[in-house]
Design an enzyme around this catalytic site. Structure first.
Site, PDB file in Angstrom:
ATOM      1  N   GLY A  74      -4.581   3.193  -3.383  1.00 31.79           N
ATOM      2  CA  GLY A  74      -3.240   3.714  -3.163  1.00 31.79           C
ATOM      3  C   GLY A  74      -3.228   5.189  -2.823  1.00 31.79           C
ATOM      4  O   GLY A  74      -4.201   5.920  -3.012  1.00 31.79           O
ATOM      5  N   HIS A  75      -2.060   5.635  -2.344  1.00 28.58           N
ATOM      6  CA  HIS A  75      -1.920   7.006  -1.859  1.00 28.58           C
ATOM      7  C   HIS A  75      -2.203   8.050  -2.941  1.00 28.58           C
ATOM      8  O   HIS A  75      -1.891   7.854  -4.110  1.00 28.58           O
ATOM      9  CB  HIS A  75      -0.528   7.230  -1.269  1.00 28.58           C
ATOM     10  CG  HIS A  75       0.603   6.943  -2.202  1.00 28.58           C
ATOM     11  ND1 HIS A  75       1.477   5.920  -2.003  1.00 28.58           N
ATOM     12  CD2 HIS A  75       0.998   7.541  -3.337  1.00 28.58           C
ATOM     13  CE1 HIS A  75       2.370   5.898  -2.965  1.00 28.58           C
ATOM     14  NE2 HIS A  75       2.102   6.871  -3.798  1.00 28.58           N
ATOM     15  N   ALA A  76      -2.839   9.129  -2.511  1.00 31.92           N
ATOM     16  CA  ALA A  76      -3.150  10.296  -3.350  1.00 31.92           C
ATOM     17  C   ALA A  76      -4.135   9.985  -4.466  1.00 31.92           C
ATOM     18  O   ALA A  76      -4.246  10.735  -5.431  1.00 31.92           O
ATOM     19  CB  ALA A  76      -1.877  10.923  -3.924  1.00 31.92           C
TER      20      ALA A  76
END
Length: 344
Positions: free
Chosen positions: A236-238
């Protein structure tokens, strides 16, 4: 290839017939009389009595009696992996840019770059020396790919993604797709949050087939040096994945997960977002991790607990019906005793 030459190239101690001619490598069960096998797990030692292999790679301190010719090394599994390379080389892409490839004149290509049929290299892309791009790949504008990296067929590298040197993207990998980010509007519908961040893969990272690494909403998603991701992994993002960490098949990380160095997340492990997993953690298959985990732990189950506790709990689980029956019988007896005391 003579076994003596193999021993020399693999830096092994040879015990037995150095003149054996070896034509290939195989497992103990499948090996034929002209092949080299290996033994790294002592529980398979009994297979030495039935294997057809001409020689076997074993640990340096291996002491079980056998008449087989042996190659001794401190790391037999790694040595076997290197032995495979002596007999097999994957087919290489033609040293060219295929006429059907679309390469922007604004892209920068290093020396020895190879680009196969129907791949698209967009404006501002930078490909380092000896980068290989297989058929039907799309490299979005301003992506950077470092020297000696390999992008297998049907991969997508999105805009501004940075990929280091000696990285490998297996077939169907998508790096830099939008993270899953939405804000709820007053009417209950969802407003898409622009995913303005990037993805960075450091040197020597490998991503397995059909895996997805999301770009950050702001900032970056980072896969650090030497990390290896298996097939069907979702990041997932970040999120940040530490050096030399392994994410095995179907692992999923929610956004902003922080995974340390030398971590192993076995198959189908799920990690909730905005938490930290410390260095050297091992999560066994199908573990669900809803909270942060301190370094040097082995965890299992859902919610994740210490592995030994989980094993004890799993052993008890099958006995729960009998334990419940016993408990009810004890409760019945206690109630009967209490009634007797009340009568007295």
């Amino acid at each position: 290839m003579k076994l003596s030459d193999i021993a020399s190239q693999l830096n092994c101690i040879l015990e037995g017939d150095s003149n054996l001619e070896i034509l290939g490598v195989a497992g103990l069960d499948e090996a034929e009389s002209d092949q080299l096998a290996f033994l790294s797990n002592p529980k398979y030692t009994s297979k030495l009595a039935i294997t057809k292999a001409s020689a076997v790679i074993v640990a340096k301190d291996f002491s079980s009696p056998t008449s087989l010719t042996l190659l001794r090394h401190t790391n037999p599994y790694l040595t076997f992996a290197r032995a495979i390379e002596l007999f097999y080389s994957p087919p290489s892409l033609a040293n060219e840019i295929h006429p059907s490839a679309v390469v922007s004149p604004l892209a920068k290509l290093g020396k020895g770059v190879r680009i196969a049929a129907n791949s698209v290299i967009s404006d501002g892309v930078e490909l380092g020396d000896n980068v290989v791009v297989y058929p039907n790949c799309t490299i979005y504008p301003h992506a950077k790919i470092g020297t000696n990296s390999i992008i297998h067929s049907n991969c997508v590298v999105r805009e501004y993604v940075e990929i280091g040197s000696r990285c490998v993207l297996q077939n169907g990998v998508i790096v830099g797709a939008d993270g899953f980010g939405y804000a709820k509007k007053d009417d209950g519908s969802w407003y898409k949050i622009v995913q303005s961040g990037i993805v960075v893969l450091e040197d020597d990272v490998e991503i397995g087939a059909n895996s997805a690494i999301d770009r950050a909403t702001i900032g970056e998603t980072r896969i650090k040096r030497g990390a290896k991701l298996d097939n069907l992994v979702m990041v997932g993002h970040a999120s940040v994945i530490g050096e030399n960490t392994l994410l095995c098949g179907q692992v999923g990380l929610a956004g902003s997960s922080k995974v340390g160095r030398n971590v192993t997340l076995a198959g189908q492990v799920g990690v909730a977002g905005h938490l930290t997993i410390g260095d050297n953690v091992v999560a066994t298959a199908q573990t669900g991790i809803p909270n942060s985990v301190e370094a040097n732990q082995v965890i299992s189950g859902y919610p994740a607990i210490e592995n030994r506790s989980w094993l004890k709990s799993a052993a008890i689980f099958n006995r729960l019906p009998d334990l419940q029956k016993t408990l009810r019988e004890l409760q019945r007896r206690v109630a009967e005793i209490e009634r007797l005391f009340k009568k007295d």
